[in-house]
Design a protein around this motif. Structure first.
Motif, PDB file in Angstrom:
ATOM      1  N   ILE A   1       0.831  -1.203   0.000  1.00  0.00           N
ATOM      2  CA  ILE A   1       0.000   0.000   0.000  1.00  0.00           C
ATOM      3  C   ILE A   1       0.865   1.252   0.000  1.00  0.00           C
ATOM      4  O   ILE A   1       0.540   2.255  -0.638  1.00  0.00           O
ATOM      5  CB  ILE A   1      -0.937   0.003   1.231  1.00  0.00           C
ATOM      6  CG1 ILE A   1      -1.939  -1.152   1.160  1.00  0.00           C
ATOM      7  CG2 ILE A   1      -1.682   1.336   1.349  1.00  0.00           C
ATOM      8  CD1 ILE A   1      -2.875  -1.073  -0.017  1.00  0.00           C
ATOM      9  N   GLU A   2       1.998   1.205   0.670  1.00  0.00           N
ATOM     10  CA  GLU A   2       2.831   2.401   0.840  1.00  0.00           C
ATOM     11  C   GLU A   2       3.938   2.520  -0.202  1.00  0.00           C
ATOM     12  O   GLU A   2       4.567   3.568  -0.312  1.00  0.00           O
ATOM     13  CB  GLU A   2       3.435   2.396   2.243  1.00  0.00           C
ATOM     14  CG  GLU A   2       2.362   2.443   3.339  1.00  0.00           C
ATOM     15  CD  GLU A   2       2.939   2.474   4.738  1.00  0.00           C
ATOM     16  OE1 GLU A   2       4.178   2.560   4.870  1.00  0.00           O
ATOM     17  OE2 GLU A   2       2.159   2.410   5.700  1.00  0.00           O
ATOM     18  N   MET A   3       4.168   1.452  -0.996  1.00  0.00           N
ATOM     19  CA  MET A   3       5.280   1.516  -1.946  1.00  0.00           C
ATOM     20  C   MET A   3       4.949   0.915  -3.310  1.00  0.00           C
ATOM     21  O   MET A   3       5.767   0.968  -4.224  1.00  0.00           O
ATOM     22  CB  MET A   3       6.506   0.780  -1.367  1.00  0.00           C
ATOM     23  CG  MET A   3       7.037   1.350  -0.082  1.00  0.00           C
ATOM     24  SD  MET A   3       8.469   0.441   0.558  1.00  0.00           S
ATOM     25  CE  MET A   3       9.644   0.637  -0.772  1.00  0.00           C
ATOM     26  N   GLY A   4       3.770   0.333  -3.487  1.00  0.00           N
ATOM     27  CA  GLY A   4       3.479  -0.435  -4.687  1.00  0.00           C
ATOM     28  C   GLY A   4       2.773   0.337  -5.784  1.00  0.00           C
ATOM     29  O   GLY A   4       2.707   1.562  -5.791  1.00  0.00           O
ATOM     30  N   THR A   5       2.211  -0.445  -6.719  1.00  0.00           N
ATOM     31  CA  THR A   5       1.474   0.090  -7.871  1.00  0.00           C
ATOM     32  C   THR A   5       0.139  -0.621  -7.979  1.00  0.00           C
ATOM     33  O   THR A   5       0.053  -1.832  -7.761  1.00  0.00           O
ATOM     34  CB  THR A   5       2.272  -0.121  -9.168  1.00  0.00           C
ATOM     35  OG1 THR A   5       3.527   0.569  -9.077  1.00  0.00           O
ATOM     36  CG2 THR A   5       1.500   0.400 -10.370  1.00  0.00           C
ATOM     37  N   LEU A   6      -0.916   0.118  -8.316  1.00  0.00           N
ATOM     38  CA  LEU A   6      -2.246  -0.459  -8.557  1.00  0.00           C
ATOM     39  C   LEU A   6      -2.638  -0.136  -9.993  1.00  0.00           C
ATOM     40  O   LEU A   6      -2.822   1.025 -10.351  1.00  0.00           O
ATOM     41  CB  LEU A   6      -3.272   0.121  -7.577  1.00  0.00           C
ATOM     42  CG  LEU A   6      -4.707  -0.392  -7.703  1.00  0.00           C
ATOM     43  CD1 LEU A   6      -4.767  -1.892  -7.412  1.00  0.00           C
ATOM     44  CD2 LEU A   6      -5.652   0.372  -6.777  1.00  0.00           C
ATOM     45  N   ASP A   7      -2.747  -1.164 -10.806  1.00  0.00           N
ATOM     46  CA  ASP A   7      -3.049  -0.990 -12.225  1.00  0.00           C
ATOM     47  C   ASP A   7      -4.412  -1.610 -12.530  1.00  0.00           C
ATOM     48  O   ASP A   7      -4.578  -2.824 -12.474  1.00  0.00           O
ATOM     49  CB  ASP A   7      -1.968  -1.658 -13.074  1.00  0.00           C
ATOM     50  CG  ASP A   7      -2.099  -1.316 -14.562  1.00  0.00           C
ATOM     51  OD1 ASP A   7      -3.204  -0.910 -14.988  1.00  0.00           O
ATOM     52  OD2 ASP A   7      -1.097  -1.451 -15.295  1.00  0.00           O
ATOM     53  N   LEU A   8      -5.401  -0.751 -12.860  1.00  0.00           N
ATOM     54  CA  LEU A   8      -6.772  -1.202 -13.137  1.00  0.00           C
ATOM     55  C   LEU A   8      -7.174  -0.943 -14.583  1.00  0.00           C
ATOM     56  O   LEU A   8      -8.357  -0.928 -14.904  1.00  0.00           O
ATOM     57  CB  LEU A   8      -7.753  -0.488 -12.195  1.00  0.00           C
ATOM     58  CG  LEU A   8      -7.522  -0.656 -10.688  1.00  0.00           C
ATOM     59  CD1 LEU A   8      -8.555   0.147  -9.898  1.00  0.00           C
ATOM     60  CD2 LEU A   8      -7.564  -2.112 -10.287  1.00  0.00           C
TER      61      LEU A   8
END
Length: 472
Positions: free
Chosen positions: A215-222
């Protein structure tokens, strides 16, 4: 001989077609009468010889059950098969669960159990509706036709119909900036149909199967399956800007849009700190603009999920119903109203409804009106102070109820946190709200307080039994 054989084959095929033809029971009309009574009818069709009604009030009924209300009719009257019982006491808000049995061409048919909610008590002298009645109405339906008093949209959630509902997938932003992303199954299991109910349940993004980031360092690709062109579908955590910590669900009617009508939604609201449901009417074409509530939103009804939420000595937790019309983010609360209950609104199912006409928008719960919004002066926007952005010139091109004079869709969903629903000086169970609405670290502060709020999410789902829209 060949000709006779051919004739016999044709006759046999005709008989097979006749015997296997499916008969469909006509629509059932139920009228609650005053001071007492019920009238049930279906239109007459050739071949009908028996009409049987079985019903219960506020109690379920199964096929072949004997109801508390029952009648057997063997003759039509003035073109309809009519059953009346003038000793039945009904009240607005009662739910009549029923099924009917008919005999058509010496074959029996049973209509699956259904239900109808009593919206009003009618005069017994009122005429029986006829099959071909289509009175004029102020209601307009996109790519369709509306007849006065008729249902123009109905969803009972026997299964999830993706031809009717668009399951959203995107990361919402202004004006509310909730701390969520909306995701479709199978990306995240937040939307489902169970036991005839729609269930929308928020989850922690970090617990979603297949999510391998932080949550604090990642990526969310939708992007794969993204349903929005006006908001983003990809986010990267950087510094105080974390990924949306909550994944939730949101549905919008895909093809159905209408102007003016009566909407009824039977639902059980979510309970849990910093959650709130979205039961909304939203503009279909965004005639007056896409930002800052410019084209208007009707919040049909909702309650913040916190059990003990307060600003000073004023409480507004899950026992406070609120709703109204949104037209301006700066003066967002100007036309919001509320109604207090002795119990949390999420403890039981309630029927939340809005009656929308060219002159007034009224909100009701369980048949009781609790808020009304009518144009004063020249238009609805005249109820806002001059400092509010809603005084923009675009609204001068619409009717006096603008922007609520165009096609709207129905939206159902759940959000969490954000920068508009919870005042900065609010406390939950005596503890200050963990984030400031104007802070760049708002979502991060919410996430860091997870130990306090996650334990309160004991019933975080929005559960919807049915949605109906009726023409005026």
């Amino acid at each position: 001989m060949a000709s006779r054989a051919c004739t016999r084959v044709i006759l046999i095929l005709a008989w097979i077609k006749l015997l296997t033809a499916q008969y469909s029971i006509p629509s059932v009309t139920i009228q609650a009468l005053k001071p007492k009574g019920i009238r049930v009818s279906i239109p007459d069709t050739p071949g009908l010889s028996l009409f049987v009604f079985q019903g219960n009030v506020n109690r379920s009924i199964a096929k072949n059950d004997v109801g508390n209300i029952m009648g057997e009719i063997t003759e039509p009257t003035d073109g309809r098969w009519v059953f009346e019982d003038l000793d039945v006491q009904l009240n607005v808000g009662d739910v009549i669960n029923y099924y009917v049995h008919v005999v058509h061409n010496q074959m029996g048919y049973i209509k699956d159990p259904d239900s109808v909610i009593v919206r009003e008590l009618e005069d017994p002298s009122s005429k029986n509706p006829t099959a071909n009645d289509c009175g004029t109405t102020q209601t307009r339906v996109r790519n369709g036709k509306a007849c006065a008093g008729n249902i123009i949209f109905e969803e009972r959630f026997d299964f999830l119909r993706e031809d009717v509902w668009q399951i959203e997938q995107y990361i919402p932003d202004e004006p509310d900036f909730p701390f969520v992303s909306y995701q479709r199954p199978f990306n995240a299991p937040t939307v489902s149909v169970q036991g005839g109910n729609l269930r929308i349940e928020p989850k922690l993004q970090q617990n979603v199967p297949g999510f391998g980031s932080s949550i604090e360092m990642g990526t969310l690709d939708l992007f794969s399956g993204c349903t929005s062109t006006s908001t983003k579908c990809r986010a990267e955590a950087w510094g105080a800007s974390i990924l949306p910590p909550i994944v939730s669900g949101r549905l919008t009617t895909k093809a159905f849009a209408f102007t003016y009508g009566l909407v009824e939604i039977r639902a059980k609201l979510p309970q849990g700190d910093w959650l709130y449901p979205d039961i909304l009417l939203e503009s279909f074409l965004k005639k007056y603009g896409s930002l800052n509530y410019a084209s208007g939103v009707v919040r049909v009804g909702g309650a913040r999920g916190n059990e003990q939420l307060a600003v000073g000595s004023t409480g507004f937790g899950n026992n406070l119903l609120y709703g109204g019309v949104l037209m301006d983010a700066t003066c967002r609360d100007t036309l919001l109203r509320n109604k207090t209950s002795s119990r949390p609104w999420g403890d039981d199912f309630h029927v939340y409804s809005v009656r929308w006409t060219p002159d007034v928008i009224t909100l009701s719960v369980d048949g009781e009106e609790w808020a009304r919004f009518a144009a004063s002066g020249d238009s609805l926007k005249d109820q806002f102070p001059p400092s509010c952005d809603v005084a923009r010139s675009a609204l001068t091109t619409g009717s006096k109820l603008a922007p609520f004079d165009d096609h709207f869709v129905i939206t159902l969903g759940i959000a969490a946190g954000g920068i508009t629903e919870f005042p900065d000086d609010a406390t939950s169970g005596g503890k200050p709200k963990p984030w400031k609405n104007t802070s760049r670290k708002a979502s991060l502060r919410f996430w860091q307080d997870i130990a306090s709020w996650i334990e309160t999410w004991r019933q975080p789902a929005l559960i919807v039994d049915y949605v109906t829209v009726r023409a005026l």
